[in-house]
Write an enzyme that holds these catalytic residues in place. Sequence first.
Site, mmCIF file in Angstrom:
data_model
loop_
_atom_site.group_PDB
_atom_site.id
_atom_site.type_symbol
_atom_site.label_atom_id
_atom_site.label_comp_id
_atom_site.label_asym_id
_atom_site.label_seq_id
_atom_site.Cartn_x
_atom_site.Cartn_y
_atom_site.Cartn_z
ATOM 1 N N GLU A 153 0.668 -1.178 0.119
ATOM 2 C CA GLU A 153 0.046 -0.035 -0.102
ATOM 3 C C GLU A 153 0.847 1.143 -0.035
ATOM 4 O O GLU A 153 1.801 1.306 0.764
ATOM 5 C CB GLU A 153 -0.989 0.067 1.284
ATOM 6 N N GLU A 158 -2.895 10.913 3.210
ATOM 7 C CA GLU A 158 -3.963 10.704 4.370
ATOM 8 C C GLU A 158 -4.149 11.641 5.462
ATOM 9 O O GLU A 158 -3.271 12.443 5.901
ATOM 10 C CB GLU A 158 -3.726 9.421 5.150
#
Length: 278
Positions: A153, A158
Site C-alpha cells: 500500500e 491521508e
Amino acid sequence: MASCQSSSVAEEPLESILPENFETPPTIEDVFAPDYWDDAQLVWSDEFDGTALSAENWKLETGNHGWGNNELQNYISEGNVEVGDGTLKIIAKKETFDGSNYTSARLNSKKEFRYGKMEIRAKIPEYKGKGIWPALWMLGYDINSVGWPACGEIDIMEYVSYSPNEVHFSIHSTANNHVKGTQITSGPVPMETIEEEFHTYGVLWTDKYMKFYIDTAENVQLNFIRPANSNSDNWPFSKPFYFLMNIAVGGNWGGLEGVDNTIFPAVMEVDYVRVYQK
C-alpha cells in the site's frame, strides 16, 4: 610449450566482428541523480473535465463491511460523486442506506502502473469537526490473490479531521504495516492550508526508492529507500499498483475521537490525477 608462444596473428578490430545490427546497450540512468525526473513524460491522466466521471478510467467500489478498519460509511455507486467546473467531488453524507448511517464513495482506477511520478492535486474537505478520513493512495494489483498487506500500500495522502492542519504519508507491507505498528510513515506533517487550498500530493517511485512530496518534487516529506536485503515482505513495490480515492467515516483511526454529525456533507475535490514515467 606451444601455449607459451606469442601469436603472430594480429587481433581483428572490434568493429569488424560485431554483427551489422548490433546496438550499443543503453546507459543505465542513476535514479538518484538530481535531474533523473526532468525528462519524464505524461503517460496517463484524468483532468476531470466535463460533467461525468470517466467509466474508462474509474470504477466505484461499494460496501459497508468496515473495510478492515471498522469504518462506518457505506460506499455506494450513486449520489456521492460529482464532476463539474474542472474537478471531481467525492462527498461523504449523513444519511441512512442499507444499514449504515453514512454514505460515501471509493474510486479505483482501472489502469495500473509500475514506477513513475504520481501526482494528485486535491483539496481536503473544509474543516468542520471530527470523524472523516480522506485518502489518496495506491494498492498492489494482486490484492485479490495475495491479500493485504502482502499486496503493498502506498499512501500518497491521508488526513484525519480530528487532527486538522496536518497530512500523513505512509507505506504498508507485510513487514511494515499499521496492524503491527511498524508502518513506514512521515508522521503528521504540518499544513496550515490543507483544508482551504488545493495542494499537489506526489510520489517519486523507482525500483530503488519512494519519495513522497507536497507541491514540488523538491519538498520531500518521506524518503523510503529499498532495503538492502529486499523481498516481497519488505518491498512489494516492484509490480503494478492502481489508484484509490475515498472519504472514510469513523474507523480505527479516523474515528479515534468520535464522529461529529454536524460536519456533513464533507466534500473532497480533486483537480487531476497524473502519471509521468521515464
